[in-house]
Design a protein around this motif. Structure first.
Motif, mmCIF file in Angstrom:
data_model
loop_
_atom_site.group_PDB
_atom_site.id
_atom_site.type_symbol
_atom_site.label_atom_id
_atom_site.label_comp_id
_atom_site.label_asym_id
_atom_site.label_seq_id
_atom_site.Cartn_x
_atom_site.Cartn_y
_atom_site.Cartn_z
ATOM 1 N N PRO A 333 -26.040 -2.973 55.029
ATOM 2 C CA PRO A 333 -27.359 -2.385 54.758
ATOM 3 C C PRO A 333 -27.605 -2.007 53.307
ATOM 4 O O PRO A 333 -28.207 -0.973 53.015
ATOM 5 C CB PRO A 333 -27.339 -1.144 55.658
ATOM 6 C CG PRO A 333 -25.916 -0.731 55.684
ATOM 7 C CD PRO A 333 -25.119 -2.008 55.646
ATOM 8 N N ALA A 334 -27.145 -2.838 52.379
ATOM 9 C CA ALA A 334 -27.352 -2.564 50.956
ATOM 10 C C ALA A 334 -27.293 -3.882 50.188
ATOM 11 O O ALA A 334 -26.570 -4.799 50.584
ATOM 12 C CB ALA A 334 -26.283 -1.603 50.428
ATOM 13 N N PRO A 335 -28.035 -3.997 49.096
ATOM 14 C CA PRO A 335 -27.855 -5.143 48.207
ATOM 15 C C PRO A 335 -26.634 -4.929 47.313
ATOM 16 O O PRO A 335 -26.166 -3.802 47.144
ATOM 17 C CB PRO A 335 -29.143 -5.162 47.380
ATOM 18 C CG PRO A 335 -29.568 -3.736 47.340
ATOM 19 C CD PRO A 335 -29.116 -3.113 48.640
ATOM 20 N N VAL A 336 -26.120 -6.015 46.760
ATOM 21 C CA VAL A 336 -24.969 -5.964 45.860
ATOM 22 C C VAL A 336 -25.361 -6.663 44.565
ATOM 23 O O VAL A 336 -25.674 -7.855 44.567
ATOM 24 C CB VAL A 336 -23.729 -6.642 46.472
ATOM 25 C CG1 VAL A 336 -22.530 -6.510 45.536
ATOM 26 C CG2 VAL A 336 -23.401 -6.057 47.845
ATOM 27 N N LEU A 337 -25.372 -5.936 43.466
ATOM 28 C CA LEU A 337 -25.680 -6.499 42.150
ATOM 29 C C LEU A 337 -24.374 -6.727 41.409
ATOM 30 O O LEU A 337 -23.541 -5.822 41.313
ATOM 31 C CB LEU A 337 -26.584 -5.562 41.355
ATOM 32 C CG LEU A 337 -27.901 -5.136 42.022
ATOM 33 C CD1 LEU A 337 -28.714 -4.264 41.070
ATOM 34 C CD2 LEU A 337 -28.705 -6.352 42.458
ATOM 35 N N ILE A 338 -24.185 -7.945 40.866
ATOM 36 C CA ILE A 338 -22.887 -8.334 40.292
ATOM 37 C C ILE A 338 -23.076 -8.870 38.878
ATOM 38 O O ILE A 338 -23.927 -9.736 38.641
ATOM 39 C CB ILE A 338 -22.214 -9.410 41.151
ATOM 40 C CG1 ILE A 338 -21.937 -8.882 42.559
ATOM 41 C CG2 ILE A 338 -20.919 -9.906 40.502
ATOM 42 C CD1 ILE A 338 -21.521 -9.961 43.540
ATOM 43 N N GLY A 382 -25.545 -15.806 30.318
ATOM 44 C CA GLY A 382 -26.464 -15.812 29.193
ATOM 45 C C GLY A 382 -27.655 -14.888 29.347
ATOM 46 O O GLY A 382 -28.518 -14.844 28.464
ATOM 47 N N LYS A 383 -27.734 -14.116 30.462
ATOM 48 C CA LYS A 383 -28.861 -13.211 30.703
ATOM 49 C C LYS A 383 -28.329 -11.846 31.133
ATOM 50 O O LYS A 383 -27.424 -11.751 31.961
ATOM 51 C CB LYS A 383 -29.758 -13.747 31.827
ATOM 52 C CG LYS A 383 -30.391 -15.109 31.557
ATOM 53 C CD LYS A 383 -31.645 -14.979 30.732
ATOM 54 C CE LYS A 383 -32.362 -16.318 30.629
ATOM 55 N NZ LYS A 383 -33.598 -16.206 29.815
ATOM 56 N N HIS A 384 -28.908 -10.789 30.575
ATOM 57 C CA HIS A 384 -28.644 -9.462 31.124
ATOM 58 C C HIS A 384 -29.423 -9.315 32.429
ATOM 59 O O HIS A 384 -30.540 -9.831 32.562
ATOM 60 C CB HIS A 384 -29.109 -8.373 30.150
ATOM 61 C CG HIS A 384 -28.292 -8.281 28.904
ATOM 62 N ND1 HIS A 384 -26.929 -8.100 28.921
ATOM 63 C CD2 HIS A 384 -28.650 -8.335 27.592
ATOM 64 C CE1 HIS A 384 -26.478 -8.036 27.670
ATOM 65 N NE2 HIS A 384 -27.500 -8.188 26.853
ATOM 66 N N MET A 385 -28.850 -8.616 33.402
ATOM 67 C CA MET A 385 -29.542 -8.344 34.658
ATOM 68 C C MET A 385 -29.746 -6.842 34.809
ATOM 69 O O MET A 385 -28.798 -6.057 34.669
ATOM 70 C CB MET A 385 -28.752 -8.882 35.857
ATOM 71 C CG MET A 385 -29.448 -8.655 37.190
ATOM 72 S SD MET A 385 -28.631 -9.474 38.596
ATOM 73 C CE MET A 385 -27.139 -8.477 38.752
ATOM 74 N N LEU A 386 -30.985 -6.446 35.106
ATOM 75 C CA LEU A 386 -31.346 -5.053 35.274
ATOM 76 C C LEU A 386 -32.041 -4.877 36.618
ATOM 77 O O LEU A 386 -32.578 -5.834 37.190
ATOM 78 C CB LEU A 386 -32.286 -4.582 34.154
ATOM 79 C CG LEU A 386 -31.918 -4.972 32.720
ATOM 80 C CD1 LEU A 386 -33.024 -4.558 31.763
ATOM 81 C CD2 LEU A 386 -30.604 -4.331 32.312
ATOM 82 N N LEU A 387 -32.050 -3.643 37.110
ATOM 83 C CA LEU A 387 -32.804 -3.298 38.316
ATOM 84 C C LEU A 387 -34.001 -2.463 37.899
ATOM 85 O O LEU A 387 -33.883 -1.545 37.085
ATOM 86 C CB LEU A 387 -31.936 -2.507 39.301
ATOM 87 C CG LEU A 387 -32.615 -2.134 40.621
ATOM 88 C CD1 LEU A 387 -32.735 -3.366 41.520
ATOM 89 C CD2 LEU A 387 -31.841 -1.026 41.342
ATOM 90 N N ILE A 398 -35.464 -7.635 40.446
ATOM 91 C CA ILE A 398 -34.524 -8.076 39.411
ATOM 92 C C ILE A 398 -35.285 -8.318 38.111
ATOM 93 O O ILE A 398 -36.358 -8.935 38.109
ATOM 94 C CB ILE A 398 -33.811 -9.376 39.832
ATOM 95 C CG1 ILE A 398 -32.940 -9.144 41.067
ATOM 96 C CG2 ILE A 398 -32.999 -9.958 38.672
ATOM 97 C CD1 ILE A 398 -31.699 -8.327 40.819
ATOM 98 N N VAL A 399 -34.734 -7.845 37.015
ATOM 99 C CA VAL A 399 -35.284 -8.132 35.691
ATOM 100 C C VAL A 399 -34.185 -8.799 34.868
ATOM 101 O O VAL A 399 -33.096 -8.235 34.715
ATOM 102 C CB VAL A 399 -35.769 -6.848 34.982
ATOM 103 C CG1 VAL A 399 -36.222 -7.173 33.566
ATOM 104 C CG2 VAL A 399 -36.899 -6.202 35.765
#
Length: 500
Positions: A333-338, A382-387, A398-399
């Motif tokens: 029941p949660a997303p996982v950002l990696i 090659g990209k930063h990932m932000l919430l 996702i940004v």
């Protein structure tokens, strides 16, 4: 100072000469031999015992993947893969990392005229890292990820008569009385002693093919008497696993005396699992255009989740991510950002391969997409990932950013973690696993001070490279230190028990 011995493996005489010259230009290294194919590479490895190997992927007689598997079975040696930036090249590179390769570099491509000197500098840098880890004892060769049946994958190439090296031995059975690693998919009882740590890789599978998600444990060094990792910076012994300040636990949410994490009350089985039944794994299927891929329906995730997991990792990360993601149930029941430090294109292949093994959906993140529970999002190379919170709804998105690298990394673990600051509406669970350097430590520290529910650093006993987790522990960012095989069960228990 004696030089480190390097074996250069490539089917191109030109590339063997180029890489040998670049390596020999560094007085720390000596090219003791070269090999034109995988069979020669295995023979030279047994005969010469090099300290490190550079291995091309595509070669005649025996390709780099098969040679890697044999070397890791017969004489475990740090291997750096030379990868072509093609679809097949990126997929095979991810497989090589899961078979035991320590790292890879992108091979010069004449069609796009890549700077071969830059490639040479990257190779020397990775060679230094590999030998330093091997000699210092900070590099651990974990058991390789076992393959699923793959209709499109070529059968292992037969060895021609007259070969001068033995067949890889069958994988040894675990010592009597030593339990296997914990698993959430009806595995045997969990191991409290970190048996996943390995002093060498497992051999090729015996004729009776085991479950692809199960690895046989290898012997591990005895842990301290209380079973907890200890810091080594000041030489003082102090527990690294303080309990979080939480309300008094109920019978359902009792805490483990060793880790401070939530545990379940005694049950008929010794494997700790959430109350709800786990989703059954669907049989693997192979759609057109993707070798080894399984058919997976669109996720039934929810955008109104209360928990979020964020993971940062680098060297050794593909196998560590495999261990964690494949032990999360489909209805997690949660997303996982990696964030996995990796160049462009390779993260897509990594996501596809992890997705084919996992019950949750695993994908390469896309800019602007809505974040859903039960899905793991890997930051593109090659990209930063932000919430970010969607201003028009209660959803999160996702940004992706092209901002300058942070501490030499893009994507950066710290950048992801910092984007979670202030998200007080989410119960945040933060994990830093194996990798060089310190990326993620400062972000984890800030999140802990911001009220994150759980901050976990992987224990030294199971890290391929104990760099990023060490930095988090020494900074005081980690509230819990857990062995790799303990991380997924801990996340499931924490998220499930608090999901109210």
């Amino acid at each position: 100072m004696s030089s480190f011995k390097v074996l250069v493996v490539d089917d191109s005489p030109f590339m063997r000469k180029v890489f040998s010259d670049f390596i020999s230009a560094d007085p720390s290294f000596e090219v003791v031999a070269t090999a034109a194919n995988g069979m020669e590479a295995v023979e030279r490895t047994i005969e010469l015992a090099p300290d490190v190997i550079t291995m091309d992927l595509e070669m005649p007689a025996m390709n780099g993947l098969e040679a890697l598997k044999r070397i890791m079975a017969l004489r475990p040696t740090p291997v750096i893969m030379l990868s072509a930036v093609t679809d097949n090249g990126t997929r095979d590179t991810i497989r090589a990392l899961q078979y035991g390769a320590v790292d890879f570099i992108r091979k010069p491509d004449r069609s796009v005229k890549l700077d071969i000197r830059l490639v040479g500098e990257q190779l020397r840098e990775k060679l230094h890292v590999a030998v330093e880890m091997a000699r210092s004892g900070n590099y651990r060769m974990l058991p390789a990820v076992e393959e699923k049946p793959d209709k499109q994958e070529e059968e292992p190439q037969a060895i021609v008569p007259g070969e001068r090296f033995p067949e890889p031995p069958a994988a040894a059975e675990p010592p009597q009385g030593e339990p296997e690693r914990p698993s959430l998919a009806a595995d045997p009882p969990a191991s409290p002693n970190g048996t996943d740590r390995s002093g060498g890789p497992t051999a090729e599978s015996p004729p009776k093919k085991p479950d692809p998600l199960r690895k046989k444990p290898a012997k591990s060094e005895p842990p301290p008497e209380d079973g907890l990792p200890r810091p080594a910076a000041d030489g003082q012994s102090a527990p690294l696993v303080p309990k979080l300040a939480k309300p008094a636990p109920s019978a359902r949410t009792a805490r483990d005396d060793r880790t401070g994490l939530l545990k379940e009350p005694p049950r008929s089985r010794s494997v700790q699992q959430p109350e709800r039944p786990l989703a059954k794994r669907p049989p693997p299927a192979e759609p057109a255009g993707g070798a080894g891929r399984k058919t997976k329906e669109a996720p039934a995730g929810n955008s109104a989740f209360e928990h979020l997991v964020a993971i940062g990792t680098s060297t050794g990360g593909p196998r560590a991510l495999h261990e964690v993601l494949t032990n999360l149930p489909a209805d997690f029941p949660a997303p996982v950002l990696i964030v996995q430090h990796m160049p462009p294109k390779f993260t897509q292949s990594l996501a596809q391969r992890l997705d084919s093994f996992s019950e949750i959906r695993v994908c390469e993140a896309q800019d602007g997409e809505t974040v859903l529970s039960g899905t793991a999002y890997i930051a593109p190379g090659g990209k930063h990932m932000l919430l970010a919170k969607d201003p028009s709804s209660s959803a999160y998105r996702i940004v992706l950013s092209d901002e300058e690298p942070r501490s030499g990394h893009r994507p950066s673990v710290d950048k992801l973690f910092e984007s979670l600051l202030g998200c007080k509406g989410l119960k945040r669970h933060i994990v830093v696993m194996t990798g060089m350097g310190s990326d993620g430590a400062k972000g984890m520290k800030a999140l802990r001070e911001d009220g994150a529910e759980t901050t976990i650093a992987e224990a030294e006993q199971t890290c391929v490279v104990y760099g990023m987790p060490r930095s988090a522990v020494e900074l005081g960012a980690a509230s819990h230190v857990l062995r790799l095989q303990e991380i997924a069960p801990a996340l499931v228990r924490e998220v499930s028990a608090r999901n109210k």
